[in-house]
Motif scaffolding. Structure first.
Motif, PDB file in Angstrom:
ATOM      1  N   HIS A 159       1.058  -1.275   0.219  1.00 56.76           N
ATOM      2  CA  HIS A 159       0.111  -0.173  -0.463  1.00 56.76           C
ATOM      3  C   HIS A 159       1.066   0.953  -0.307  1.00 56.76           C
ATOM      4  N   SER A 180      -1.807   2.556  -2.240  1.00 58.28           N
ATOM      5  CA  SER A 180      -2.005   2.779  -2.817  1.00 58.28           C
ATOM      6  C   SER A 180      -2.153   5.322  -3.130  1.00 58.28           C
ATOM      7  N   THR A 236      -7.820  -0.497  -1.554  1.00 63.34           N
ATOM      8  CA  THR A 236      -6.839   0.255  -0.910  1.00 63.34           C
ATOM      9  C   THR A 236      -6.398   0.436   0.264  1.00 63.34           C
TER      10      THR A 236
END
Length: 264
Positions: A66, A194, A263
């Motif tokens: 992420h 992310s 995400t």
């Protein structure tokens, strides 16, 4: 080194599917101390600020998905059982309150009709080193009177929580990598699927500001200060302002979202 086990916490087996013994009615309570505070799970019908006890929150978990990559891992938070944490050398130890053992965050109630789906969603979202545990969560309520605002005691709620244990491969075992300046420098340049690692830090800072009394986290605010110095005032201010807007927007949408976004 101390044990990471405590009486208030029970680790689930690898399949993570013992949750029904803790929630026999089929609904589910989930506690978030990191990204879940500002990016809630789908389908929740209650969001309750509060805290868990006997833990310490630290940016001591590497992120290879992420907020980083396998080649350049970022840094995200985990919580560490306080008894074990006290055996470690932590330059931020002086910032940790000695009078409380609280980690503030938010708990979400998931109705039984969506509990299994949300559990699956969280298993995927928290796949990078986190495992399922259960611990009492203390809801935060206030009692307003002529003398001011005070905390109102309330009964604890058993919550499912995802923790990056010190035994997981993403935990920062090397004490040098846990040094605040090293963590700040990694965050300042981290980027994953992310988004920027700095965004994660600023979002957590802003989300904690809205959780409740006593929710300030010295570890987080010190890292924010260090990253600001690395980034430069202008860039940091722009990112913090955006983080504040994003937190408000995300929480206003809340459990109304029917789509599942994996995400952070």
């Amino acid at each position: 080194m101390g044990s990471t086990k405590q009486e208030t916490e029970t680790q689930a087996p690898p399949d993570g599917r013992t949750w029904r013994q803790y929630f026999p009615e089929g609904d589910l309570w989930v506690f978030g101390y990191g990204s879940l505070i500002w990016k809630p799970p789908p389908h929740y019908d209650q969001r309750v600020p509060g805290y868990i006890e006997r833990y310490v929150r630290r940016f001591w978990q590497a992120s290879t998905d992420h907020r980083g990559t396998p080649e350049l891992p970022g840094r995200v938070v985990t919580v560490i059982e306080r008894g074990f944490w006290e055996t470690l050398d932590d330059p931020h130890a002086a910032l940790e309150p000695t009078s409380t053992n609280r980690v503030w965050g938010a708990a979400y109630h998931i109705p039984s009709s969506h509990a299994e789906e949300v559990h699956d969603y969280l298993d995927v979202r928290e796949i990078d080193g986190y495992s399922v545990h259960y611990t009492p969560f203390h809801p935060f309520t206030t009692n307003s009177s002529t003398s001011g605002t005070s905390e109102e005691p309330s009964s604890p709620i058993t919550c499912m929580v995802y923790i990056g244990q010190p035994t997981n491969p993403q935990f920062l075992r090397d004490a040098a990598r846990r040094e605040p300046q090293d963590v700040a420098e990694v965050i300042s340049r981290g980027h994953g699927q992310s988004g920027k690692n700095t965004e994660y830090l600023y979002l957590l800072e802003k989300a904690l500001e809205g959780v409740g009394l006593g929710s300030a986290d010295g570890h987080v605010t010190d890292l924010v200060k260090r990253v600001r110095e690395i980034e430069g005032r202008g860039e940091a201010e722009r990112e913090e302002e955006k983080a504040e807007r994003d937190v408000r927007l995300s929480l206003s949408e809340g459990g109304k979202r029917e789509d599942v976004d994996l995400t952070e």
